[in-house]
Design a protein around this motif. Structure first.
Motif, PDB file in Angstrom:
ATOM      1  N   PRO A   1      -6.489 -31.626   3.510  1.00 20.23           N
ATOM      2  CA  PRO A   1      -6.976 -30.908   4.213  1.00 20.23           C
ATOM      3  C   PRO A   1      -6.778 -31.139   5.757  1.00 20.23           C
ATOM      4  CG  PRO A   1      -8.141 -31.321   2.647  1.00 20.23           C
ATOM      5  CD  PRO A   1      -6.980 -31.646   3.335  1.00 20.23           C
ATOM      6  N   HIS A   2      -6.712 -32.039   6.272  1.00 22.44           N
ATOM      7  CA  HIS A   2      -5.966 -32.689   8.200  1.00 22.44           C
ATOM      8  C   HIS A   2      -4.896 -31.958   8.565  1.00 22.44           C
ATOM      9  CE1 HIS A   2      -3.919 -35.948   6.405  1.00 22.44           C
ATOM     10  NE2 HIS A   2      -3.596 -35.960   7.570  1.00 22.44           N
ATOM     11  N   ARG A   3      -4.189 -31.513   8.068  1.00 25.34           N
ATOM     12  CA  ARG A   3      -2.950 -30.693   7.743  1.00 25.34           C
ATOM     13  C   ARG A   3      -3.295 -29.086   8.105  1.00 25.34           C
ATOM     14  NH1 ARG A   3       1.005 -33.769   3.958  1.00 25.34           N
ATOM     15  NH2 ARG A   3       0.856 -35.749   4.552  1.00 25.34           N
ATOM     16  N   ASN A   4      -4.314 -29.122   8.158  1.00 24.77           N
ATOM     17  CA  ASN A   4      -4.075 -27.681   7.878  1.00 24.77           C
ATOM     18  C   ASN A   4      -4.346 -26.515   9.062  1.00 24.77           C
ATOM     19  OD1 ASN A   4      -4.686 -27.490   5.034  1.00 24.77           O
ATOM     20  ND2 ASN A   4      -6.850 -26.788   5.207  1.00 24.77           N
ATOM     21  N   SER A   5      -5.246 -27.293  10.280  1.00 23.61           N
ATOM     22  CA  SER A   5      -4.207 -25.845  11.053  1.00 23.61           C
ATOM     23  C   SER A   5      -3.277 -26.185  12.194  1.00 23.61           C
ATOM     24  CB  SER A   5      -5.372 -26.900  12.404  1.00 23.61           C
ATOM     25  OG  SER A   5      -5.027 -28.453  12.534  1.00 23.61           O
ATOM     26  N   VAL A   6      -2.418 -27.168  11.697  1.00 22.05           N
ATOM     27  CA  VAL A   6      -0.942 -27.344  11.810  1.00 22.05           C
ATOM     28  C   VAL A   6      -0.067 -26.360  11.798  1.00 22.05           C
ATOM     29  CG1 VAL A   6       0.316 -29.201  11.863  1.00 22.05           C
ATOM     30  CG2 VAL A   6      -1.101 -29.477  13.043  1.00 22.05           C
ATOM     31  N   LEU A   7      -0.172 -26.180  10.014  1.00 20.17           N
ATOM     32  CA  LEU A   7       0.855 -26.155   8.615  1.00 20.17           C
ATOM     33  C   LEU A   7       0.317 -24.297   8.928  1.00 20.17           C
ATOM     34  CD1 LEU A   7       0.935 -28.403   5.924  1.00 20.17           C
ATOM     35  CD2 LEU A   7       2.306 -28.059   8.100  1.00 20.17           C
ATOM     36  N   GLY A   8      -1.047 -23.937   9.323  1.00 20.72           N
ATOM     37  CA  GLY A   8      -1.264 -22.615   9.577  1.00 20.72           C
ATOM     38  C   GLY A   8      -1.717 -21.787   8.497  1.00 20.72           C
ATOM     39  N   ARG A   9      -2.335 -23.508   7.629  1.00 26.59           N
ATOM     40  CA  ARG A   9      -3.480 -22.769   6.513  1.00 26.59           C
ATOM     41  C   ARG A   9      -4.889 -22.798   6.496  1.00 26.59           C
ATOM     42  NH1 ARG A   9      -0.217 -27.918   3.107  1.00 26.59           N
ATOM     43  NH2 ARG A   9      -2.360 -28.659   3.909  1.00 26.59           N
ATOM     44  N   GLN A  10      -4.927 -21.855   6.211  1.00 34.37           N
ATOM     45  CA  GLN A  10      -7.176 -21.062   5.883  1.00 34.37           C
ATOM     46  C   GLN A  10      -8.139 -22.675   5.375  1.00 34.37           C
ATOM     47  OE1 GLN A  10      -8.154 -18.443   7.896  1.00 34.37           O
ATOM     48  NE2 GLN A  10     -10.057 -19.997   7.430  1.00 34.37           N
ATOM     49  N   SER A  11      -8.513 -23.260   5.623  1.00 34.51           N
ATOM     50  CA  SER A  11      -9.388 -23.840   4.973  1.00 34.51           C
ATOM     51  C   SER A  11     -10.851 -23.173   4.830  1.00 34.51           C
ATOM     52  CB  SER A  11      -9.822 -25.201   5.805  1.00 34.51           C
ATOM     53  OG  SER A  11      -8.813 -25.811   6.932  1.00 34.51           O
ATOM     54  N   THR A  12     -10.771 -23.562   3.371  1.00 35.39           N
ATOM     55  CA  THR A  12     -11.797 -23.333   2.630  1.00 35.39           C
ATOM     56  C   THR A  12     -13.270 -24.015   3.681  1.00 35.39           C
ATOM     57  OG1 THR A  12     -12.138 -25.647   1.836  1.00 35.39           O
ATOM     58  CG2 THR A  12     -10.931 -23.524   0.399  1.00 35.39           C
ATOM     59  N   PRO A  13     -14.305 -23.567   2.925  1.00 35.53           N
ATOM     60  CA  PRO A  13     -15.203 -24.330   3.487  1.00 35.53           C
ATOM     61  C   PRO A  13     -15.598 -25.794   3.874  1.00 35.53           C
ATOM     62  CG  PRO A  13     -15.745 -21.847   2.280  1.00 35.53           C
ATOM     63  CD  PRO A  13     -14.846 -22.566   1.874  1.00 35.53           C
TER      64      PRO A  13
END
Length: 213
Positions: free
Chosen positions: A178-190
């Protein structure tokens, strides 16, 4: 540039198994937490870009050349392209090199515990549907490294077994890092948002606190 220059840079401890544990731990912090970023950008940006195109695949004909190529693809990419999707784009290529070397004898031919740890890192880094199975393999490999390591260095390698178990728990929960989500443009779940907010990532916890006991 010869692949031996990569190994000389990435392993300041060389091949001497009698290395002091505090010095060895310092080398691991340097490698794992971005301490080498500036020098990698200055010295190895060109070779990293070459490796990303496949132009250096012939390095993998030699066990240590394969290790050097894994370092460039799996580690130098993260430094050179930190905080961009390119940092992780080479993960599948690094993983393929590591898997092949486990079956052709290259992994077994490596001379030191730290060579083997760095060689096997793509098993945990590369996301994919078989990630949990690869992490189980990584844990077994690290347990084997602990059994082979000099007694005075055992706490370092046992901490890396602990780290691999922690990574497995993250992947079992989220099916990705999950720590990669913002870099990879992925939406994080709650649930991922809560995990990210804690900032207690396994790759930042190695060699800290109880992991060294």
């Amino acid at each position: 540039m010869h692949w031996k220059e990569i190994l000389r840079f990435w392993f300041p401890e060389g091949r001497a198994l009698e290395i002091d544990i505090d010095a060895h731990r310092t080398h691991w912090f340097w490698r794992m937490q971005g301490g080498a970023d500036n020098e990698i950008r200055a010295r190895f940006s060109g070779i990293t870009a070459q490796a990303a195109t496949g132009a250096l695949d012939h390095w993998a004909d030699d066990p240590e050349g394969r290790l050097a190529l894994i370092i460039v693809l799996d580690q130098f990419s993260r430094s050179l392209w930190r905080d961009t999707p390119l940092a992780f784009k080479q993960d599948p290529a690094a993983l393929a090199l590591a898997i092949k070397g486990l079956s052709n004898g290259h992994y077994a031919a490596l001379a030191t515990p730290w060579f083997k740890i760095v060689y096997s890192q793509p098993l945990g880094h590369c996301e994919g549907p078989d990630h949990l199975e690869r992490l189980d393999l990584l844990i077994r490999l690290r347990e084997g490294i602990v059994s082979e390591a000099p007694d005075h260095l055992e706490p370092v390698y046992q901490s890396l077994v602990t780290q691999a178990h922690e990574v497995r728990r993250v992947i079992a929960t989220f099916n990705r890092h999950p720590h990669r989500n913002s870099v990879l443009g992925r939406q994080s779940t709650p649930e991922e948002q809560a995990y990210i907010a804690e900032a207690s990532f396994p790759h930042l916890k190695a060699f800290r606190g109880d992991n060294l006991m």
